[in-house]
Design a protein around this motif. Structure first.
Motif, PDB file in Angstrom:
ATOM      1  N   VAL A  82      33.568  44.819  36.993  1.00 44.85           N
ATOM      2  CA  VAL A  82      34.177  46.009  36.385  1.00 44.85           C
ATOM      3  C   VAL A  82      35.522  45.647  35.769  1.00 44.85           C
ATOM      4  O   VAL A  82      35.869  46.122  34.674  1.00 44.85           O
ATOM      5  CB  VAL A  82      34.318  47.130  37.431  1.00 44.85           C
ATOM      6  CG1 VAL A  82      35.117  48.293  36.868  1.00 44.85           C
ATOM      7  CG2 VAL A  82      32.951  47.601  37.891  1.00 44.85           C
ATOM      8  N   ARG A  83      36.315  44.833  36.445  1.00 44.94           N
ATOM      9  CA  ARG A  83      37.622  44.448  35.896  1.00 44.94           C
ATOM     10  C   ARG A  83      37.461  43.707  34.577  1.00 44.94           C
ATOM     11  O   ARG A  83      38.217  43.935  33.619  1.00 44.94           O
ATOM     12  CB  ARG A  83      38.369  43.571  36.907  1.00 44.94           C
ATOM     13  CG  ARG A  83      39.815  43.270  36.522  1.00 44.94           C
ATOM     14  CD  ARG A  83      40.404  42.178  37.379  1.00 44.94           C
ATOM     15  NE  ARG A  83      39.699  40.899  37.199  1.00 44.94           N
ATOM     16  CZ  ARG A  83      39.892  40.086  36.161  1.00 44.94           C
ATOM     17  NH1 ARG A  83      40.751  40.417  35.203  1.00 44.94           N
ATOM     18  NH2 ARG A  83      39.237  38.949  36.066  1.00 44.94           N
ATOM     19  N   LEU A  84      36.458  42.805  34.521  1.00 45.61           N
ATOM     20  CA  LEU A  84      36.238  42.060  33.283  1.00 45.61           C
ATOM     21  C   LEU A  84      35.875  42.993  32.139  1.00 45.61           C
ATOM     22  O   LEU A  84      36.382  42.861  31.017  1.00 45.61           O
ATOM     23  CB  LEU A  84      35.122  41.028  33.495  1.00 45.61           C
ATOM     24  CG  LEU A  84      35.448  39.834  34.407  1.00 45.61           C
ATOM     25  CD1 LEU A  84      34.207  38.982  34.654  1.00 45.61           C
ATOM     26  CD2 LEU A  84      36.563  38.977  33.797  1.00 45.61           C
ATOM     27  N   VAL A  85      34.980  43.964  32.408  1.00 46.96           N
ATOM     28  CA  VAL A  85      34.568  44.892  31.347  1.00 46.96           C
ATOM     29  C   VAL A  85      35.745  45.745  30.896  1.00 46.96           C
ATOM     30  O   VAL A  85      35.948  45.968  29.696  1.00 46.96           O
ATOM     31  CB  VAL A  85      33.395  45.775  31.838  1.00 46.96           C
ATOM     32  CG1 VAL A  85      33.085  46.861  30.827  1.00 46.96           C
ATOM     33  CG2 VAL A  85      32.168  44.932  32.093  1.00 46.96           C
ATOM     34  N   SER A  86      36.573  46.253  31.853  1.00 46.29           N
ATOM     35  CA  SER A  86      37.676  47.140  31.492  1.00 46.29           C
ATOM     36  C   SER A  86      38.731  46.420  30.657  1.00 46.29           C
ATOM     37  O   SER A  86      39.426  47.059  29.857  1.00 46.29           O
ATOM     38  CB  SER A  86      38.307  47.727  32.751  1.00 46.29           C
ATOM     39  OG  SER A  86      38.916  46.704  33.538  1.00 46.29           O
ATOM     40  N   SER A  87      38.852  45.119  30.846  1.00 44.86           N
ATOM     41  CA  SER A  87      39.874  44.357  30.089  1.00 44.86           C
ATOM     42  C   SER A  87      39.318  43.743  28.813  1.00 44.86           C
ATOM     43  O   SER A  87      40.058  43.088  28.080  1.00 44.86           O
ATOM     44  CB  SER A  87      40.464  43.261  30.982  1.00 44.86           C
ATOM     45  OG  SER A  87      39.437  42.353  31.389  1.00 44.86           O
ATOM     46  N   SER A  88      38.036  43.946  28.537  1.00 40.92           N
ATOM     47  CA  SER A  88      37.442  43.350  27.338  1.00 40.92           C
ATOM     48  C   SER A  88      37.994  44.032  26.096  1.00 40.92           C
ATOM     49  O   SER A  88      38.140  45.263  26.053  1.00 40.92           O
ATOM     50  CB  SER A  88      35.918  43.497  27.381  1.00 40.92           C
ATOM     51  OG  SER A  88      35.355  43.077  26.162  1.00 40.92           O
ATOM     52  N   ARG A  89      38.256  43.267  25.079  1.00 42.19           N
ATOM     53  CA  ARG A  89      38.770  43.836  23.831  1.00 42.19           C
ATOM     54  C   ARG A  89      37.675  44.525  23.026  1.00 42.19           C
ATOM     55  O   ARG A  89      37.965  45.207  22.043  1.00 42.19           O
ATOM     56  CB  ARG A  89      39.417  42.734  22.989  1.00 42.19           C
ATOM     57  CG  ARG A  89      38.480  41.620  22.542  1.00 42.19           C
ATOM     58  CD  ARG A  89      39.236  40.528  21.816  1.00 42.19           C
ATOM     59  NE  ARG A  89      38.365  39.436  21.399  1.00 42.19           N
ATOM     60  CZ  ARG A  89      37.680  39.441  20.259  1.00 42.19           C
ATOM     61  NH1 ARG A  89      37.777  40.441  19.417  1.00 42.19           N
ATOM     62  NH2 ARG A  89      36.917  38.392  19.946  1.00 42.19           N
TER      63      ARG A  89
END
Length: 732
Positions: A135-142
């Motif tokens: 989830v953290r990776l998706v939320s920080s994706s540009r």
């Protein structure tokens, strides 16, 4: 102690047994045993060899089982590898992005389409990745398109909150106008399956359809606004004009091209300041203040006057998007009509007030006339009852003396005529009392048997004379009513039924209906047409519009209706022409367990006489006094007649005689009435048997008599009641 260690492998145990056997054999060959020891060792060696062989066979079987297990394990590993390969190939063929997390929220496997649209995090999606890290990776994706008021941390927090549910579906917006639908479901073992579906085409198609619908609705709204009889203008949340119709230009007198899209509300209002005038204390600043509120505007209604003679009604209301709409309605005609109506109402009010005063005077005059009529009827009835009573007494005396049949027949007809006159006068008195509201009712528990049985005895001969079958079904119910008026009601209904029924029967019975007893009088008469079922209760109205005659004057049902209304006893009528009629009266049932017994009519005392009685008759009506004296003396009594109370007291003192009976008229003049005379005589001579005689049938007089234990004999005096009273004195 054993030679073998069970924890060692079977091969090692087998080698040890072989070495032990060989050592024992060598030992047997080298030594001789004089006492047979060698032979025993030989036997032991043979036993050990048998055990070695058994263990060898067990070892061989175990090795076979081990080899079979290894073969099966290898096959299972191959199948598992094949299944894993097939699963990987299967999820790889899925068009959506697929990922499986175990019960500890760690990624187990995923296909190549999972998170494919997030190019900057694709390399980090690998087995063992935790769900929180995913989830953290998706939320920080540009590549994730976040709303203006949302941060990556808030998005991640909201995303993790959805993970607590067993099932969740939501849309994720990406850059470049792309969309993913994320479906998340729990497995039976507590794991999580995530599907990512590209719905970009669907969202774009829906948007296009929505835009088409919005455009179509906008055209429809525009067409609708242009066809409205009201002027309408629409403003957005910033107070800028976004739409109006042509009617607004006409109502406000604006050029067709004057309003400009996007123009602020304040500027438009300033432009209208020289064309409109606010009314009812409202101002342009108040309207501007209302429009300036961002939200929470209450609906606003006001009126303005547009020069030179137009009156416009304005209604402003907030819309859901925080904009507002203002409508203009031309109410000039309505206001002019309202003013004209107001002036007309004032004129009508003045006329109504004048007419009300006139009607008040007329009503007062009618009330005075009605009161005069009632007083006249009461006075006239009283004056008529005096000579009528005397006439009845004269006729009764004449009947006692007459011997010829023809003479007796004439006297009987005269008595019947006098009785009819008495009934008519009595009916007029009752109607007068009921109309004036002065009728005195004494509501008390009344047994219906005390009403029905006497009427059956009284009217049975009348019905039999006409060849009718009169059936009166007795009832054990006790009701709450005035017994006198209730008897008159039932008597009038029964008399009418007998009078108008030529053949068949008259049936009287009682039905219990809830808390009421419904007294019903059925007949097999000609029936009453629907058009006459209301008029039969009017005075002097008879069936078929017949005139008064031997059948009656037409007052019976009028008295019944008024008495029932005054007593609160509902009266109803059912009738069918050629079949018959039914009059019914509903009377409340008395709920107490006991009820007073009804009064019975006077009965002549057999074998009794009035011989030797001294009767003091105080009566100021000379004809009645002569008739009463003549009749009483014909029964063998002695009558002392005096015209007033003072004369009666003087006569008693003069002759020094105490009479046996007192017959005292109530109205003896201004100085002393019959009640006062009775009190004076009782003070001097003790209580004597007495009756008060009067044409006054008021409740007040009955109360005065009851307070002294006196009975009232109403005029015309009933001959049998008077005779029964005098006979009872002689018997006593």
């Amino acid at each position: 102690m054993t030679f073998l260690n069970p924890d060692e492998p079977l091969e090692r145990q087998n080698e040890r047994l072989i070495r032990i056997t060989e050592a024992l054999m060598r030992k047997v060959e080298q030594k001789t045993d004089e006492a047979g020891l060698a032979y025993a060792q030989f036997e032991r060696a043979a036993l050990l060899e048998a055990q070695v062989k058994e263990r060898t066979r067990d070892l061989e079987r175990t090795l076979d089982l081990l080899q079979d297990s290894n073969a099966r394990l290898a096959s299972a590993n191959a199948e598992a590898q094949a299944a894993r390969s097939n699963l990987s190939e299967a999820i790889e063929t899925v068009r959506e992005g697929f990922a499986l997390f175990d019960a500890e929220d760690h990624l187990v496997l995923a296909n190549s389409r999972f998170c494919r649209d997030f190019l900057d995090i694709g390399d980090e999606i690998a087995p063992g990745l935790s769900f929180d890290e995913y989830v953290r990776l998706v939320s920080s994706s540009r590549f994730l398109a976040l709303p203006e008021d949302e941060t990556p941390d808030s998005w991640a927090s909201a995303r993790l909150s959805r993970h607590r549910d067993r099932s969740a579906e939501f849309n994720v917006s990406l850059i470049f106008d792309r969309w993913l639908k994320v479906s998340e479901h729990r497995t039976a073992t507590g794991g999580t399956v995530i599907l990512q579906t590209d719905i970009t085409e669907i969202m774009r198609a829906e948007r296009q359809e929505r835009d088409r619908l919005r455009d179509r609705q906008a055209r429809m709204v525009r067409a609708t606004l242009d066809h409205l009889n009201q002027g309408v203008c629409i403003f957005d949340g910033g107070g800028n004009l976004v739409g109006w119709n042509r009617r607004m230009d006409t109502l406000l007198g604006l050029p067709l091209d004057e309003p400009v899209l996007g123009a602020p509300f304040g500027a438009l209002l300033d432009g209208l300041s020289d064309r409109i005038t606010f009314s009812d204390g409202f101002t342009a600043d108040g309207l501007l203040s209302w429009a300036a509120r961002g939200s929470g505007r209450q609906p606003l209604a006001l009126e303005v006057r547009r020069e030179p003679d137009r009156i416009l009604s304005i209604f402003a209301q907030e819309m859901p998007d925080r904009g507002f709409v203002i409508s203009f309605t031309d109410v000039t005609a309505e206001r002019e009509a309202a003013n004209a109506l107001f002036e007309m109402n004032e004129l009508l009010e003045r006329r109504v007030e004048e007419r009300t005063l006139e009607l008040g005077d007329a009503l007062a005059e009618a009330e005075r006339a009605n009161a005069s009529k009632s007083r006249f009827v009461a006075a006239a009835s009283h004056d008529l009852l005096q000579p009528l009573s005397a006439a009845k007494l004269f006729v009764s005396t004449l009947a006692d003396r007459a011997e010829e049949t023809e003479t007796l027949d004439i006297i009987g007809k005269a008595e019947t005529a006098l009785t009819s006159v008495e009934n008519i006068i009595d009916a007029l008195l009752n109607i007068s009392r009921l109309d004036s509201g002065k009728a005195a009712f004494e509501i008390r528990p009344t047994p219906l048997s005390a009403i029905l049985q006497p009427l059956r005895n009284e009217l049975g001969p009348v019905a039999a004379a006409k060849g009718l079958d009169l059936r009166v079904i007795d009832s054990g119910l006790t009701v709450e009513s005035d017994p006198g008026y209730l008897r008159r009601i039932v008597q009038n209904l029964m008399s009418n039924a007998i009078r108008y029924t030529e053949k068949g029967r008259v049936t009287v019975g009682v039905r219990r209906v809830g808390r009421s007893a419904r007294i019903e009088v059925w007949d097999t008469g000609p029936g009453i047409p629907d058009a006459e079922q209301k008029t039969v209760f009017q005075e002097f109205k008879r069936l078929g519009n017949q005139t008064a005659g031997p059948g009656g004057l037409g007052l019976g049902l009028a008295i019944v209706e008024r008495a029932c209304e005054s007593l609160g006893h509902p009266l109803s009528l059912w009738s069918e022409e050629g079949v018959g009629s039914c009059f019914s009266v509903a009377v409340p049932v008395h709920t107490a367990t006991s009820a007073p017994s009804g009064k019975t009519s006077a009965t002549l005392i057999e074998g009794a006489s009035c011989e030797g009685l001294v009767v003091l008759l105080v009566e100021n009506d000379e004809p009645f006094a002569r008739a009463a004296s003549l009749m009483i003396e014909s029964w063998g009594a002695l009558v002392l007649h005096v015209a007033d109370g003072e004369g009666a007291l003087d006569l008693l003192r003069e002759i020094d005689l105490t009479p046996d009976v007192l017959l005292l008229d109530y109205q003896l003049g201004a100085r002393m009435n019959g009640i006062a005379l009775f009190d004076a005589i009782c003070d001097q001579y003790g209580r004597l048997p007495a009756r008060i005689v009067s044409a006054d049938r008021s409740r007040d007089l009955r109360k005065l008599c009851a307070a002294r234990g006196l009975e009232l004999l109403t005029k015309p005096v009933d001959r049998d009641r008077l005779l029964t009273f005098l006979q009872s004195i002689n018997v006593g």
